[in-house]
Design a protein around this motif. Sequence first.
Motif, PDB file in Angstrom:
ATOM      1  N   LEU A 161       1.136  -1.199  -0.043  1.00  0.00           N
ATOM      2  CA  LEU A 161       0.341   0.100  -0.187  1.00  0.00           C
ATOM      3  C   LEU A 161       1.212   1.020  -0.302  1.00  0.00           C
ATOM      4  CD1 LEU A 161      -2.805   0.987   0.724  1.00  0.00           C
ATOM      5  CD2 LEU A 161      -2.972   1.441   2.829  1.00  0.00           C
ATOM      6  N   PHE A 162       2.231   1.481   0.586  1.00  0.00           N
ATOM      7  CA  PHE A 162       2.129   2.532   0.722  1.00  0.00           C
ATOM      8  C   PHE A 162       4.275   2.044   0.363  1.00  0.00           C
ATOM      9  CE2 PHE A 162      -0.299   2.671   4.331  1.00  0.00           C
ATOM     10  CZ  PHE A 162       0.019   3.932   4.360  1.00  0.00           C
ATOM     11  N   SER A 163       5.516   1.834   1.216  1.00  0.00           N
ATOM     12  CA  SER A 163       6.320   0.747   0.362  1.00  0.00           C
ATOM     13  C   SER A 163       7.528   0.313   1.511  1.00  0.00           C
ATOM     14  CB  SER A 163       6.948   2.234  -0.282  1.00  0.00           C
ATOM     15  OG  SER A 163       7.414   3.406   0.746  1.00  0.00           O
ATOM     16  N   THR A 164       7.728  -0.255   0.988  1.00  0.00           N
ATOM     17  CA  THR A 164       8.854  -1.090   1.595  1.00  0.00           C
ATOM     18  C   THR A 164      10.083   0.188   2.823  1.00  0.00           C
ATOM     19  OG1 THR A 164      10.710  -1.198   0.344  1.00  0.00           O
ATOM     20  CG2 THR A 164       9.079  -3.066   0.692  1.00  0.00           C
ATOM     21  N   GLN A 165      10.104   1.257   2.367  1.00  0.00           N
ATOM     22  CA  GLN A 165      10.923   2.484   3.320  1.00  0.00           C
ATOM     23  C   GLN A 165       9.693   2.538   4.311  1.00  0.00           C
ATOM     24  OE1 GLN A 165      10.655   3.030  -0.181  1.00  0.00           O
ATOM     25  NE2 GLN A 165      12.596   1.689  -0.733  1.00  0.00           N
ATOM     26  N   TRP A 166       8.957   3.295   3.657  1.00  0.00           N
ATOM     27  CA  TRP A 166       7.734   3.579   4.930  1.00  0.00           C
ATOM     28  C   TRP A 166       7.434   2.763   5.890  1.00  0.00           C
ATOM     29  CZ3 TRP A 166       3.065   2.660   6.713  1.00  0.00           C
ATOM     30  CH2 TRP A 166       2.563   3.328   7.324  1.00  0.00           C
ATOM     31  N   VAL A 167       7.547   1.116   5.178  1.00  0.00           N
ATOM     32  CA  VAL A 167       7.302   0.403   6.334  1.00  0.00           C
ATOM     33  C   VAL A 167       8.255   0.473   7.386  1.00  0.00           C
ATOM     34  CG1 VAL A 167       6.883  -2.220   6.756  1.00  0.00           C
ATOM     35  CG2 VAL A 167       5.745  -1.392   5.573  1.00  0.00           C
ATOM     36  N   GLU A 168       9.461   0.604   6.617  1.00  0.00           N
ATOM     37  CA  GLU A 168      11.037  -0.110   8.361  1.00  0.00           C
ATOM     38  C   GLU A 168      10.900   1.543   8.862  1.00  0.00           C
ATOM     39  OE1 GLU A 168      14.053   0.035   5.094  1.00  0.00           O
ATOM     40  OE2 GLU A 168      13.562  -2.210   4.240  1.00  0.00           O
ATOM     41  N   HIS A 169      10.778   2.665   8.007  1.00  0.00           N
ATOM     42  CA  HIS A 169      10.870   3.807   9.146  1.00  0.00           C
ATOM     43  C   HIS A 169       9.557   3.863  10.167  1.00  0.00           C
ATOM     44  CE1 HIS A 169      11.264   8.200  10.232  1.00  0.00           C
ATOM     45  NE2 HIS A 169      10.370   8.106  10.075  1.00  0.00           N
ATOM     46  N   VAL A 170       8.364   2.900  10.112  1.00  0.00           N
ATOM     47  CA  VAL A 170       7.135   2.929  11.088  1.00  0.00           C
ATOM     48  C   VAL A 170       7.875   1.734  12.239  1.00  0.00           C
ATOM     49  CG1 VAL A 170       4.879   1.980  12.004  1.00  0.00           C
ATOM     50  CG2 VAL A 170       5.479   4.152   9.645  1.00  0.00           C
ATOM     51  N   MET A 171       8.664   0.912  11.702  1.00  0.00           N
ATOM     52  CA  MET A 171       9.041  -0.254  12.032  1.00  0.00           C
ATOM     53  C   MET A 171      10.192  -0.334  13.368  1.00  0.00           C
ATOM     54  SD  MET A 171       7.748  -3.708  10.660  1.00  0.00           S
ATOM     55  CE  MET A 171       8.009  -4.531  11.449  1.00  0.00           C
ATOM     56  N   GLN A 172      10.792   1.543  12.850  1.00  0.00           N
ATOM     57  CA  GLN A 172      11.676   1.535  13.448  1.00  0.00           C
ATOM     58  C   GLN A 172      11.561   2.322  14.568  1.00  0.00           C
ATOM     59  OE1 GLN A 172      15.214   2.675   9.991  1.00  0.00           O
ATOM     60  NE2 GLN A 172      15.396   1.312   9.716  1.00  0.00           N
ATOM     61  N   THR A 173      10.557   3.247  13.684  1.00  0.00           N
ATOM     62  CA  THR A 173      10.353   4.752  15.025  1.00  0.00           C
ATOM     63  C   THR A 173       9.553   4.247  16.056  1.00  0.00           C
ATOM     64  OG1 THR A 173       9.315   5.179  13.242  1.00  0.00           O
ATOM     65  CG2 THR A 173      11.314   6.282  13.601  1.00  0.00           C
ATOM     66  N   THR A 174       8.498   3.014  15.720  1.00  0.00           N
ATOM     67  CA  THR A 174       7.367   2.747  16.741  1.00  0.00           C
ATOM     68  C   THR A 174       7.714   1.445  18.154  1.00  0.00           C
ATOM     69  OG1 THR A 174       6.315   2.073  14.985  1.00  0.00           O
ATOM     70  CG2 THR A 174       6.574   4.514  15.494  1.00  0.00           C
ATOM     71  N   GLU A 175       6.804   1.540  18.314  1.00  0.00           N
ATOM     72  CA  GLU A 175       7.344   0.376  19.057  1.00  0.00           C
ATOM     73  C   GLU A 175       5.352  -0.792  19.127  1.00  0.00           C
ATOM     74  OE1 GLU A 175       8.640   0.123  23.213  1.00  0.00           O
ATOM     75  OE2 GLU A 175       9.433   1.838  22.764  1.00  0.00           O
ATOM     76  N   PRO A 176       5.693  -1.956  19.071  1.00  0.00           N
ATOM     77  CA  PRO A 176       3.776  -2.241  18.988  1.00  0.00           C
ATOM     78  C   PRO A 176       3.408  -2.589  20.449  1.00  0.00           C
ATOM     79  CG  PRO A 176       5.768  -4.083  18.702  1.00  0.00           C
ATOM     80  CD  PRO A 176       6.413  -2.628  18.692  1.00  0.00           C
TER      81      PRO A 176
END
Length: 188
Positions: A161-176
């Motif tokens: 839906l977005f991009s792999t860079q967006w997903v990587e950034h979200v996973m690096q900057t947030t915690e589940p």
Amino acid sequence: MTYQHQEFLNRLGRVARAPQNGVSMIGPAQSQNVGRNHRLTQMLQRHKNLGVHGRPMGEPRLMATQVISYVIAFGMGGMAAVIARALRYQISGQISGTVTPNADFDLALDVIFAIVIAFVLREAVSLSAVKRMGAQCAGILLAMATMHNVVHHMPDMFARLFSTQWVEHVMQTTEPGTLNFRGQSYKI
């Protein structure tokens, strides 16, 4: 008795024999407006004793359809938030909803996008605008605050839906398992 006097008495007799139910057979035909007003008057008289939701006053209210409509409105708000972030990312290429120096501006822009999209979705399904707007706004805000959690659980779908860079950034900057609001994370 004169002819005029006899004619007058004949007319009085015809008027006396006319139907007494309020519908006159004498005179011009009813126009569309008169016919519509007559039907509306009958309908209002028929529904005079009905409650707010169109049911007779003594009849129990059916809440299931109301609850379902609020759930749908809430879900549409959440969907509008996801669509808004996807559109904003596709248009600008900027990552929103993560920790940034302009977290308030990002949140405001995402909410404005989501409200516009929610309005379009609401019109597409003919959902009552005023009554369900609160549920849609709640769905938008909850989706904005928790969308990163879904990204942590389904990264492949968001990468498409977005991009792999967006997903990587979200996973690096947030915690589940957190709420992310205005750039701050709160543990759930």
